[in-house]
Design a protein around this motif. Structure first.
Motif, mmCIF file in Angstrom:
data_model
loop_
_atom_site.group_PDB
_atom_site.id
_atom_site.type_symbol
_atom_site.label_atom_id
_atom_site.label_comp_id
_atom_site.label_asym_id
_atom_site.label_seq_id
_atom_site.Cartn_x
_atom_site.Cartn_y
_atom_site.Cartn_z
ATOM 1 N N ALA A 118 3.668 9.236 -11.491
ATOM 2 C CA ALA A 118 2.222 9.506 -11.096
ATOM 3 C C ALA A 118 1.511 8.261 -10.669
ATOM 4 N N GLU A 119 1.843 6.918 -11.464
ATOM 5 C CA GLU A 119 0.967 5.800 -10.876
ATOM 6 C C GLU A 119 1.497 5.377 -9.602
ATOM 7 N N ILE A 120 2.603 5.563 -9.346
ATOM 8 C CA ILE A 120 3.242 5.264 -8.115
ATOM 9 C C ILE A 120 2.671 5.849 -6.844
ATOM 10 N N LEU A 121 2.561 7.248 -6.978
ATOM 11 C CA LEU A 121 1.923 8.140 -6.279
ATOM 12 C C LEU A 121 0.647 7.753 -5.879
ATOM 13 N N ALA A 122 -0.173 7.590 -7.072
ATOM 14 C CA ALA A 122 -1.618 7.347 -6.607
ATOM 15 C C ALA A 122 -1.840 6.077 -6.136
ATOM 16 N N GLU A 123 -0.817 4.785 -6.188
ATOM 17 C CA GLU A 123 -0.921 3.598 -5.639
ATOM 18 C C GLU A 123 -0.604 3.824 -4.353
ATOM 19 N N PHE A 124 0.023 4.652 -3.640
ATOM 20 C CA PHE A 124 0.411 4.820 -2.184
ATOM 21 C C PHE A 124 -0.346 6.187 -1.613
ATOM 22 N N LEU A 172 -0.131 9.031 -2.086
ATOM 23 C CA LEU A 172 0.767 10.342 -1.718
ATOM 24 C C LEU A 172 0.699 11.451 -2.769
ATOM 25 N N PRO A 173 1.075 12.671 -2.077
ATOM 26 C CA PRO A 173 0.723 13.827 -3.005
ATOM 27 C C PRO A 173 2.144 14.122 -3.949
ATOM 28 N N ASP A 174 2.113 14.923 -4.830
ATOM 29 C CA ASP A 174 3.069 15.113 -5.831
ATOM 30 C C ASP A 174 4.367 15.966 -4.924
ATOM 31 N N PRO A 175 5.510 15.019 -4.976
ATOM 32 C CA PRO A 175 6.531 15.615 -4.135
ATOM 33 C C PRO A 175 6.892 17.135 -4.522
ATOM 34 N N ASP A 176 6.781 17.375 -5.580
ATOM 35 C CA ASP A 176 7.200 18.835 -6.116
ATOM 36 C C ASP A 176 6.156 20.094 -5.635
ATOM 37 N N HIS A 177 4.951 19.516 -5.261
ATOM 38 C CA HIS A 177 4.182 20.470 -4.861
ATOM 39 C C HIS A 177 3.722 20.794 -3.314
ATOM 40 N N LEU A 178 4.569 20.038 -2.667
ATOM 41 C CA LEU A 178 4.401 20.040 -0.990
ATOM 42 C C LEU A 178 4.540 21.443 -0.533
ATOM 43 N N GLN A 179 3.688 21.512 0.434
ATOM 44 C CA GLN A 179 3.928 22.830 1.064
ATOM 45 C C GLN A 179 4.280 22.969 2.286
ATOM 46 N N SER A 180 4.828 23.927 3.021
ATOM 47 C CA SER A 180 5.099 23.971 4.386
ATOM 48 C C SER A 180 4.353 23.471 5.262
ATOM 49 N N GLY A 181 4.488 22.286 6.043
ATOM 50 C CA GLY A 181 3.886 21.906 7.060
ATOM 51 C C GLY A 181 3.185 20.490 6.549
ATOM 52 N N ASP A 182 3.334 20.097 5.333
ATOM 53 C CA ASP A 182 2.972 18.843 4.946
ATOM 54 C C ASP A 182 3.628 17.671 5.544
ATOM 55 N N ASP A 183 2.839 16.689 5.689
ATOM 56 C CA ASP A 183 3.184 15.520 6.115
ATOM 57 C C ASP A 183 4.356 14.694 5.010
ATOM 58 N N VAL A 184 5.455 14.399 5.120
ATOM 59 C CA VAL A 184 6.270 13.707 4.301
ATOM 60 C C VAL A 184 6.552 12.196 4.801
ATOM 61 N N SER A 185 6.070 11.833 5.893
ATOM 62 C CA SER A 185 6.359 10.379 6.694
ATOM 63 C C SER A 185 5.854 9.563 5.592
ATOM 64 N N GLY A 186 5.125 9.684 4.565
ATOM 65 C CA GLY A 186 4.463 8.587 3.843
ATOM 66 C C GLY A 186 5.641 8.461 2.717
ATOM 67 N N PHE A 187 6.525 9.085 2.471
ATOM 68 C CA PHE A 187 7.479 9.022 1.333
ATOM 69 C C PHE A 187 8.845 8.176 2.117
ATOM 70 N N MET A 188 8.569 7.949 3.503
ATOM 71 C CA MET A 188 9.742 7.363 3.972
ATOM 72 C C MET A 188 9.440 5.788 4.044
ATOM 73 N N ALA A 214 8.736 0.822 0.833
ATOM 74 C CA ALA A 214 8.158 0.350 -0.442
ATOM 75 C C ALA A 214 8.365 1.528 -1.550
ATOM 76 N N VAL A 215 8.359 3.002 -1.068
ATOM 77 C CA VAL A 215 8.151 3.733 -1.881
ATOM 78 C C VAL A 215 9.841 4.061 -2.386
ATOM 79 N N PRO A 216 9.735 4.179 -3.964
ATOM 80 C CA PRO A 216 11.186 4.212 -4.395
ATOM 81 C C PRO A 216 11.974 5.440 -4.186
ATOM 82 N N ASP A 217 13.293 5.070 -4.056
ATOM 83 C CA ASP A 217 14.296 6.295 -3.614
ATOM 84 C C ASP A 217 13.926 7.409 -4.422
#
Length: 194
Positions: free
Chosen positions: A44-50, A52-68, A71-74
């Motif tokens: 949660a702290e890492i997502l707030a720092e970058f 980014l939304p919670d990856p478990d609550h992504l919806q269809s059409g959301d942008d996942v390029s921030g996770f790529m 610096a984002v952990p694997d």
């Protein structure tokens, strides 16, 4: 004179490769240091720092390029990609034609000291031979006669009725030689014009 150019062009390329390797090494060290600092933080702290939304609550059409980002952990990147693959029907529905889709190297599925009848180069030969020997032993064993109880003296003897024999039906064969006609010979006929 061309040899001098070749030497200096090779030297210049080697210097450029060294600087690129040094830049890459410093970048990798910076990323490793950043990952070491992020490993101490919660997801949660890492997502707030970058941001980014919670990856478990992504919806269809959301942008996942921030996770790529590098610096984002694997672990967060993988969670986002798994969610993306579940949401996208093209990626979620494997057609079943994947030859190597199963993990056959899973050591937890291996049974230790497994015994099989298969022999390399011989197949199931020993197993088949053992079954054949068992069948021969059963055939060669003497049949055990069962004792029939003797009828009591007071009881009248039982007379077994034999069933009436069935009448034998015979078919009259016609003269087969007269009816048999060999097929007419077939010959190919060729016609040439001209």
């Amino acid at each position: 004179m061309s040899e001098a150019r070749d030497f200096w062009s090779r030297r210049k390329a080697a210097v450029e490769a060294e600087t690129e390797a040094e830049d890459l090494a410093t970048e990798e060290q910076a990323i490793a240091a950043q990952h070491a600092a992020l490993n101490e933080k919660s997801d949660a702290e890492i997502l707030a720092e970058f941001d980014l939304p919670d990856p478990d609550h992504l919806q269809s059409g959301d942008d996942v390029s921030g996770f790529m980002a590098k610096a984002v952990p694997d672990r967060l990147r993988r969670r986002a990609l798994r969610r993306l693959w579940r949401l996208n029907p093209v990626l979620a529905n494997v057609d079943g034609l994947v030859d190597y889709g199963e993990d056959y190297t899973d050591a937890s599925c291996v049974i230790e000291n497994i015994q099989t009848a298969y022999q390399v180069g011989k197949g199931m030969l020993a197993h088949v031979e053992a079954l054949a020997a068992a069948a021969e032993a059963e055939d060669a064993a003497p049949e055990v006669e069962t004792e029939t109880p003797e009828p009591e003296a007071d009881a009248p003897p039982e007379i077994a009725e034999e069933p009436a024999p069935e009448p034998v039906v015979t078919a009259q064969a016609e003269d087969a030689e007269e009816d048999y006609l060999p097929p007419a010979p077939r010959r190919m006929k060729f016609e040439f014009e001209g």
